[in-house]
Design a protein around this motif. Structure first.
Motif, PDB file in Angstrom:
ATOM      1  N   ARG A   1     -19.410  49.719 107.081  1.00 23.04           N
ATOM      2  CA  ARG A   1     -18.695  49.145 106.708  1.00 23.04           C
ATOM      3  C   ARG A   1     -17.685  48.969 105.871  1.00 23.04           C
ATOM      4  NH1 ARG A   1     -22.779  46.718 103.397  1.00 23.04           N
ATOM      5  NH2 ARG A   1     -22.538  48.733 101.965  1.00 23.04           N
ATOM      6  N   ASP A   2     -17.675  50.954 105.589  1.00 25.40           N
ATOM      7  CA  ASP A   2     -16.484  51.639 105.306  1.00 25.40           C
ATOM      8  C   ASP A   2     -15.328  52.441 106.662  1.00 25.40           C
ATOM      9  OD1 ASP A   2     -17.001  51.793 102.797  1.00 25.40           O
ATOM     10  OD2 ASP A   2     -18.034  53.578 102.553  1.00 25.40           O
TER      11      ASP A   2
ATOM     12  N   THR B   1     -23.685  51.079 104.665  1.00 25.10           N
ATOM     13  CA  THR B   1     -22.458  51.311 104.350  1.00 25.10           C
ATOM     14  C   THR B   1     -21.168  52.635 104.728  1.00 25.10           C
ATOM     15  OG1 THR B   1     -24.263  50.957 102.254  1.00 25.10           O
ATOM     16  CG2 THR B   1     -21.692  52.170 101.860  1.00 25.10           C
TER      17      THR B   1
ATOM     18  N   VAL C   1     -13.524  49.573 107.504  1.00 23.84           N
ATOM     19  CA  VAL C   1     -11.916  49.218 106.887  1.00 23.84           C
ATOM     20  C   VAL C   1     -11.089  50.027 107.298  1.00 23.84           C
ATOM     21  CG1 VAL C   1     -10.969  49.403 104.352  1.00 23.84           C
ATOM     22  CG2 VAL C   1     -13.200  47.686 104.295  1.00 23.84           C
TER      23      VAL C   1
ATOM     24  N   SER D   1     -17.948  48.817  91.091  1.00 24.42           N
ATOM     25  CA  SER D   1     -18.249  48.514  92.632  1.00 24.42           C
ATOM     26  C   SER D   1     -17.010  48.907  93.515  1.00 24.42           C
ATOM     27  CB  SER D   1     -18.837  47.544  92.811  1.00 24.42           C
ATOM     28  OG  SER D   1     -18.263  46.471  92.816  1.00 24.42           O
ATOM     29  N   THR D   2     -16.368  47.888  93.112  1.00 24.61           N
ATOM     30  CA  THR D   2     -14.477  48.187  93.837  1.00 24.61           C
ATOM     31  C   THR D   2     -13.795  49.527  94.056  1.00 24.61           C
ATOM     32  OG1 THR D   2     -14.508  45.451  94.055  1.00 24.61           O
ATOM     33  CG2 THR D   2     -12.733  46.731  94.746  1.00 24.61           C
ATOM     34  N   ASP D   3     -13.905  49.843  92.940  1.00 22.82           N
ATOM     35  CA  ASP D   3     -13.379  51.324  92.861  1.00 22.82           C
ATOM     36  C   ASP D   3     -14.288  51.989  93.191  1.00 22.82           C
ATOM     37  OD1 ASP D   3     -11.292  52.221  91.278  1.00 22.82           O
ATOM     38  OD2 ASP D   3     -12.882  53.286  89.886  1.00 22.82           O
ATOM     39  N   ARG D   4     -15.668  52.018  93.499  1.00 24.81           N
ATOM     40  CA  ARG D   4     -16.447  53.263  93.552  1.00 24.81           C
ATOM     41  C   ARG D   4     -16.234  52.788  95.597  1.00 24.81           C
ATOM     42  NH1 ARG D   4     -20.348  51.753  90.547  1.00 24.81           N
ATOM     43  NH2 ARG D   4     -21.248  50.570  92.079  1.00 24.81           N
ATOM     44  N   MET D   5     -16.256  52.123  95.639  1.00 24.79           N
ATOM     45  CA  MET D   5     -16.182  52.216  97.416  1.00 24.79           C
ATOM     46  C   MET D   5     -14.816  52.318  97.521  1.00 24.79           C
ATOM     47  SD  MET D   5     -15.787  48.682  99.849  1.00 24.79           S
ATOM     48  CE  MET D   5     -13.879  47.870  99.020  1.00 24.79           C
ATOM     49  N   LEU D   6     -13.627  51.842  97.091  1.00 22.83           N
ATOM     50  CA  LEU D   6     -12.503  52.653  97.315  1.00 22.83           C
ATOM     51  C   LEU D   6     -12.226  53.964  96.935  1.00 22.83           C
ATOM     52  CD1 LEU D   6      -9.994  49.301  96.123  1.00 22.83           C
ATOM     53  CD2 LEU D   6     -10.599  49.661  98.357  1.00 22.83           C
TER      54      LEU D   6
ATOM     55  N   MET E   1      -9.959  46.014  88.030  1.00 24.95           N
ATOM     56  CA  MET E   1     -10.852  45.973  89.337  1.00 24.95           C
ATOM     57  C   MET E   1     -12.172  46.276  88.371  1.00 24.95           C
ATOM     58  SD  MET E   1     -10.211  48.313  92.682  1.00 24.95           S
ATOM     59  CE  MET E   1      -8.570  48.860  92.104  1.00 24.95           C
ATOM     60  N   LYS E   2     -13.000  45.574  90.355  1.00 28.83           N
ATOM     61  CA  LYS E   2     -14.893  45.598  89.172  1.00 28.83           C
ATOM     62  C   LYS E   2     -14.792  47.747  89.706  1.00 28.83           C
ATOM     63  CE  LYS E   2     -16.259  41.238  91.108  1.00 28.83           C
ATOM     64  NZ  LYS E   2     -17.537  41.100  91.941  1.00 28.83           N
TER      65      LYS E   2
END
Length: 72
Positions: free
Chosen positions: A43-44, A40, A47, A4-9, A1-2
């Motif tokens: 957006r979260d 941000t 989800v 940035s994706t890990d940080r978002m999750l 996983m990137k």
């Protein structure tokens, strides 16, 4: 996983736990707590709402749903 994706999750998981612990929060409280932009946070929240984990009974206020979750 990137990264940035890990940080978002990680942020989304933290937001869910924060809302669950507090019971009822506003979008602005989340902005201040997580130190990020309102866009941000929205957006979260989208989800979380899409996955039926939170809902907004009143515009700008958020609560968790009764959906059972396992947080690891």
């Amino acid at each position: 996983m990137k990264p940035s994706t890990d940080r978002m999750l990680t942020r989304i998981k933290s937001m869910y736990l924060y809302i669950k612990r507090r019971g009822n929060v506003t979008t602005q409280e989340l902005v201040e707590e997580f130190g990020t932009t309102q866009r941000t946070i929205q957006r979260d929240l989208n989800v979380l709402e899409y996955n039926n984990l939170v809902k907004s009974p009143t515009r700008g206020k958020w609560v968790v749903t009764k959906r059972k979750t396992i947080v690891s």
